[in-house]
Structures are given as C-alpha cells and as structure tokens.
Design a protein around this motif. Structure first.
Motif, PDB file in Angstrom:
ATOM      1  N   CYS A  71       0.917  -1.023  -0.133  1.00 17.69           N
ATOM      2  CA  CYS A  71       0.664   0.031  -0.043  1.00 17.69           C
ATOM      3  C   CYS A  71       1.008   1.085   0.308  1.00 17.69           C
ATOM      4  CB  CYS A  71      -0.341   0.085   1.594  1.00 17.69           C
ATOM      5  SG  CYS A  71      -2.021  -1.545   0.912  1.00 17.69           S
ATOM      6  N   ARG A  72       1.876   0.912   0.820  1.00 17.31           N
ATOM      7  CA  ARG A  72       2.701   2.558   0.830  1.00 17.31           C
ATOM      8  C   ARG A  72       3.123   2.121  -0.259  1.00 17.31           C
ATOM      9  NH1 ARG A  72       5.779   4.578   5.307  1.00 17.31           N
ATOM     10  NH2 ARG A  72       3.760   4.171   5.902  1.00 17.31           N
ATOM     11  N   THR A  73       4.122   1.594  -1.387  1.00 18.39           N
ATOM     12  CA  THR A  73       4.574   1.596  -2.131  1.00 18.39           C
ATOM     13  C   THR A  73       3.834   2.425  -3.342  1.00 18.39           C
ATOM     14  OG1 THR A  73       5.776   0.149  -2.150  1.00 18.39           O
ATOM     15  CG2 THR A  73       5.776   0.225  -4.588  1.00 18.39           C
ATOM     16  N   PHE A  74       2.154   1.678  -3.662  1.00 21.69           N
ATOM     17  CA  PHE A  74       1.509   2.284  -4.729  1.00 21.69           C
ATOM     18  C   PHE A  74       1.174   3.856  -4.084  1.00 21.69           C
ATOM     19  CE2 PHE A  74       0.806  -2.010  -5.338  1.00 21.69           C
ATOM     20  CZ  PHE A  74      -0.045  -1.379  -6.411  1.00 21.69           C
ATOM     21  N   GLN A  75       0.962   4.480  -2.806  1.00 22.16           N
ATOM     22  CA  GLN A  75       0.963   5.117  -2.494  1.00 22.16           C
ATOM     23  C   GLN A  75       1.195   6.384  -2.992  1.00 22.16           C
ATOM     24  OE1 GLN A  75       0.225   4.959   1.960  1.00 22.16           O
ATOM     25  NE2 GLN A  75      -1.957   4.090   1.590  1.00 22.16           N
ATOM     26  N   ARG A  76       3.047   5.987  -3.041  1.00 11.98           N
ATOM     27  CA  ARG A  76       3.626   6.868  -3.336  1.00 11.98           C
ATOM     28  C   ARG A  76       3.781   7.190  -4.763  1.00 11.98           C
ATOM     29  NH1 ARG A  76       9.035   3.749  -3.495  1.00 11.98           N
ATOM     30  NH2 ARG A  76       9.263   5.112  -4.869  1.00 11.98           N
ATOM     31  N   PHE A  77       3.200   7.046  -5.524  1.00 12.93           N
ATOM     32  CA  PHE A  77       2.437   7.920  -6.680  1.00 12.93           C
ATOM     33  C   PHE A  77       1.698   7.887  -6.621  1.00 12.93           C
ATOM     34  CE2 PHE A  77       6.190   4.178  -6.776  1.00 12.93           C
ATOM     35  CZ  PHE A  77       7.401   4.920  -7.755  1.00 12.93           C
ATOM     36  N   GLY A  78       0.702   8.221  -5.970  1.00 16.61           N
ATOM     37  CA  GLY A  78      -0.736   8.581  -5.487  1.00 16.61           C
ATOM     38  C   GLY A  78      -1.756   7.244  -6.313  1.00 16.61           C
ATOM     39  N   ARG A 104       5.680   2.960 -15.223  1.00 12.04           N
ATOM     40  CA  ARG A 104       6.615   1.933 -15.247  1.00 12.04           C
ATOM     41  C   ARG A 104       7.350   2.494 -13.652  1.00 12.04           C
ATOM     42  NH1 ARG A 104       8.428   5.173 -19.062  1.00 12.04           N
ATOM     43  NH2 ARG A 104       8.909   7.030 -17.731  1.00 12.04           N
ATOM     44  N   ASP A 105       7.325   3.458 -12.979  1.00 11.88           N
ATOM     45  CA  ASP A 105       7.408   3.521 -11.823  1.00 11.88           C
ATOM     46  C   ASP A 105       6.638   2.774 -10.539  1.00 11.88           C
ATOM     47  OD1 ASP A 105       8.958   5.702 -13.188  1.00 11.88           O
ATOM     48  OD2 ASP A 105       7.307   7.150 -12.629  1.00 11.88           O
ATOM     49  N   VAL A 106       5.925   3.054 -10.568  1.00 10.82           N
ATOM     50  CA  VAL A 106       5.332   1.693  -9.787  1.00 10.82           C
ATOM     51  C   VAL A 106       5.838   0.110 -10.460  1.00 10.82           C
ATOM     52  CG1 VAL A 106       2.886   0.734  -9.409  1.00 10.82           C
ATOM     53  CG2 VAL A 106       2.591   3.535  -9.524  1.00 10.82           C
ATOM     54  N   VAL A 107       5.670  -0.730 -10.810  1.00 12.46           N
ATOM     55  CA  VAL A 107       6.178  -1.555 -11.479  1.00 12.46           C
ATOM     56  C   VAL A 107       7.330  -2.102 -11.097  1.00 12.46           C
ATOM     57  CG1 VAL A 107       6.813  -3.605 -13.336  1.00 12.46           C
ATOM     58  CG2 VAL A 107       4.568  -1.720 -13.560  1.00 12.46           C
ATOM     59  N   GLY A 108       8.482  -0.360 -11.433  1.00 13.29           N
ATOM     60  CA  GLY A 108      10.277  -0.394 -11.239  1.00 13.29           C
ATOM     61  C   GLY A 108       9.464  -0.440 -10.168  1.00 13.29           C
ATOM     62  N   ALA A 109       9.472   0.456  -8.895  1.00 11.71           N
ATOM     63  CA  ALA A 109       9.172   0.733  -7.510  1.00 11.71           C
ATOM     64  C   ALA A 109       8.719  -1.052  -6.912  1.00 11.71           C
ATOM     65  CB  ALA A 109       8.272   1.244  -6.250  1.00 11.71           C
ATOM     66  N   LEU A 149       8.004  -7.265 -23.858  1.00  7.12           N
ATOM     67  CA  LEU A 149       7.013  -5.786 -24.057  1.00  7.12           C
ATOM     68  C   LEU A 149       6.991  -5.557 -22.553  1.00  7.12           C
ATOM     69  CD1 LEU A 149       5.154  -4.810 -25.965  1.00  7.12           C
ATOM     70  CD2 LEU A 149       3.290  -6.130 -24.664  1.00  7.12           C
ATOM     71  N   GLU A 150       7.268  -5.712 -21.092  1.00  5.46           N
ATOM     72  CA  GLU A 150       7.253  -5.561 -20.402  1.00  5.46           C
ATOM     73  C   GLU A 150       8.583  -5.277 -20.203  1.00  5.46           C
ATOM     74  OE1 GLU A 150       6.737  -7.713 -16.840  1.00  5.46           O
ATOM     75  OE2 GLU A 150       4.545  -8.721 -17.841  1.00  5.46           O
ATOM     76  N   LEU A 151       9.347  -5.413 -20.206  1.00  8.33           N
ATOM     77  CA  LEU A 151      10.805  -4.754 -19.588  1.00  8.33           C
ATOM     78  C   LEU A 151      10.816  -3.133 -20.940  1.00  8.33           C
ATOM     79  CD1 LEU A 151      13.697  -4.440 -19.571  1.00  8.33           C
ATOM     80  CD2 LEU A 151      14.146  -5.590 -20.929  1.00  8.33           C
ATOM     81  N   ALA A 152       9.989  -3.337 -22.769  1.00  4.95           N
ATOM     82  CA  ALA A 152      10.129  -1.976 -22.705  1.00  4.95           C
ATOM     83  C   ALA A 152       9.462  -1.016 -22.570  1.00  4.95           C
ATOM     84  CB  ALA A 152       9.713  -2.467 -24.425  1.00  4.95           C
ATOM     85  N   VAL A 153       7.973  -1.502 -21.682  1.00  2.00           N
ATOM     86  CA  VAL A 153       7.110  -0.469 -21.360  1.00  2.00           C
ATOM     87  C   VAL A 153       7.686  -0.057 -19.841  1.00  2.00           C
ATOM     88  CG1 VAL A 153       5.126  -0.412 -19.839  1.00  2.00           C
ATOM     89  CG2 VAL A 153       4.591  -1.411 -22.006  1.00  2.00           C
ATOM     90  N   VAL A 154       8.328  -0.628 -19.271  1.00  2.00           N
ATOM     91  CA  VAL A 154       9.142   0.218 -17.520  1.00  2.00           C
ATOM     92  C   VAL A 154       9.820   0.624 -17.677  1.00  2.00           C
ATOM     93  CG1 VAL A 154      10.359  -0.741 -15.717  1.00  2.00           C
ATOM     94  CG2 VAL A 154       7.615  -2.734 -16.606  1.00  2.00           C
ATOM     95  N   ARG A 155      10.560   0.138 -18.983  1.00  2.00           N
ATOM     96  CA  ARG A 155      11.846   1.226 -19.323  1.00  2.00           C
ATOM     97  C   ARG A 155      12.262   1.850 -19.980  1.00  2.00           C
ATOM     98  NH1 ARG A 155      14.163  -1.730 -15.752  1.00  2.00           N
ATOM     99  NH2 ARG A 155      15.751  -2.982 -16.137  1.00  2.00           N
ATOM    100  N   GLY A 156      10.848   2.779 -20.639  1.00  4.50           N
ATOM    101  CA  GLY A 156      10.469   3.596 -21.807  1.00  4.50           C
ATOM    102  C   GLY A 156      10.539   3.539 -22.593  1.00  4.50           C
ATOM    103  N   TYR A 157      10.520   2.392 -23.355  1.00  2.05           N
ATOM    104  CA  TYR A 157      11.346   2.471 -24.773  1.00  2.05           C
ATOM    105  C   TYR A 157       9.563   2.748 -25.801  1.00  2.05           C
ATOM    106  CZ  TYR A 157      12.066   0.334 -29.340  1.00  2.05           C
ATOM    107  OH  TYR A 157      12.577  -0.106 -30.423  1.00  2.05           O
ATOM    108  N   PHE A 158       8.483   2.596 -25.556  1.00  8.29           N
ATOM    109  CA  PHE A 158       7.139   3.155 -25.993  1.00  8.29           C
ATOM    110  C   PHE A 158       6.973   4.804 -25.723  1.00  8.29           C
ATOM    111  CE2 PHE A 158       6.849  -1.159 -25.903  1.00  8.29           C
ATOM    112  CZ  PHE A 158       6.801  -2.214 -27.430  1.00  8.29           C
TER     113      PHE A 158
END
Length: 201
Positions: A71-78, A104-109, A149-158
C-alpha cells in the motif's frame, strides 16, 4: 471530492504480485486463496478483511505498514491498490494511473522489494463512468513476448520522449536486437488484433 473531467483518460493496470519471503502482509497471512479483499491502511497500521475461498466468512487481519509495504509503495505515486483476489499467495492488484510513466514507476518500485511482479493487463478508461475503451490482455502472449514487452514498457521504450535503445533492451534480455524486435512486433500485433476483435464483438 475532486471531480473527474468528462474527457479524462486513465490507464487501468492489473498486476500479479508475489510477496517476498520476509514480507509480513496481512492480506496473505491468513489464507493463500481469497475471493475478496478489503484493505484499510492508515498511518503505520493496516487492517485487511479477507474472504477465504474455502472459508465461511471474512477473516480480519492486522499488520504494520512498513516502507516497502504494498500500500505504501502505491501511495508514493498517488495510486490506490485494489486487491481483486489471492491465488496460491499471488495477489491480483488493480490500480488506475494517469500515464505510462506512472506505470513504469510503480512496477519498478514494486520490483525493488517484491519477488515477482507481472503486468497482466492494461486498459484505457475514459470519462466519468470509467468506460474501458481498449484492453490489452497480456496473458495471451507467450512468456518471451510478455517479458520483452514488459521490459520495453518499464524502461520507457514506447514513450514519446524516450531515449531507450532497442539494443540496450536486447542486451538486458541477452538476445539479439533482431530477435527482440520480432518479439515486440508479434506481441503488439497480437494485442492490437485482440482489441479490435473485442470492439467488433
């Protein structure tokens, strides 16, 4: 309460999440399988009402909210996490975000503290009724296609302003650039086909 603009678009994100071995979460401490979960995390305390699949009634569990808590991790990103179900200790969590950067930020965290985080589905929702306009069901992809595809999304490729090179992504996966390019093309084609099939139905 803030009103949502009629033309506002958001992304619905569905994630499969496995807790780490040392993660003491009340959501999964009572049962490995639940059909319904309600969570209330306030301050440093968390209360979860969990409906076990094979139980008669909901079970109330309490825990302490730590810095690496879900919950705290999600809350960090609103974001507000909604636990849809628990199967074998794996949680299906839904949240709504404003843009791909937040995905990307949520998945990475989450991946920094949890053993397993997989992007299951992305959906574009629109308007005050939160009507889904397009849904990308990643579960239909092969494991290798989904991984790429996940890696491309998380790294901001698109991302429109992204500066991530295909070669860098391929190196992370230890495959050739042409192999990754093929995986991404095939995955994107599959997702787009599924979306238009759903619209036609």
């Amino acid at each position: 309460m803030a009103e949502v603009a009629g033309d506002e678009r958001r992304l619905r994100v569905d994630l499969d999440i496995d807790p780490s071995d040392d993660w003491d979460c009340p959501i999964v401490s009572e049962t490995p399988d639940a059909s319904d979960v309600a969570v209330n995390a306030v301050g440093h305390e968390c209360t979860a009402d969990v409906q076990p699949v094979d139980g008669d009634g909901p079970v109330r569990a309490r825990g302490e909210v730590s810095d690496d808590c879900l919950c705290r991790t999600f809350q960090r990103f609103g974001c507000v996490p909604q636990v849809q179900r628990v199967e074998g200790g794996t949680m299906l969590v839904t949240t709504y975000v404003d843009d791909r950067d937040t995905v990307r930020d949520v998945v990475g965290a989450l991946r920094e503290t949890l053993d397993y985080v997989r992007l299951v589905r992305l959906a574009v929702v629109e308007g005050p009724e939160a009507t889904e306009q397009a849904t990308f069901d990643l579960s239909e992809l092969t494991p290798k296609q989904r991984e790429g595809l996940e890696l491309a999304v998380v790294r901001g490729y698109f991302d429109d302003d992204g500066d991530v090179a295909l070669g860098d992504l391929a190196a992370e996966l230890d495959i050739s650039k042409s192999a990754l390019s093929q995986r991404l093309r095939t995955a994107q084609a599959k997702l787009v086909t599924d979306v238009f099939d759903g619209i036609e139905r």
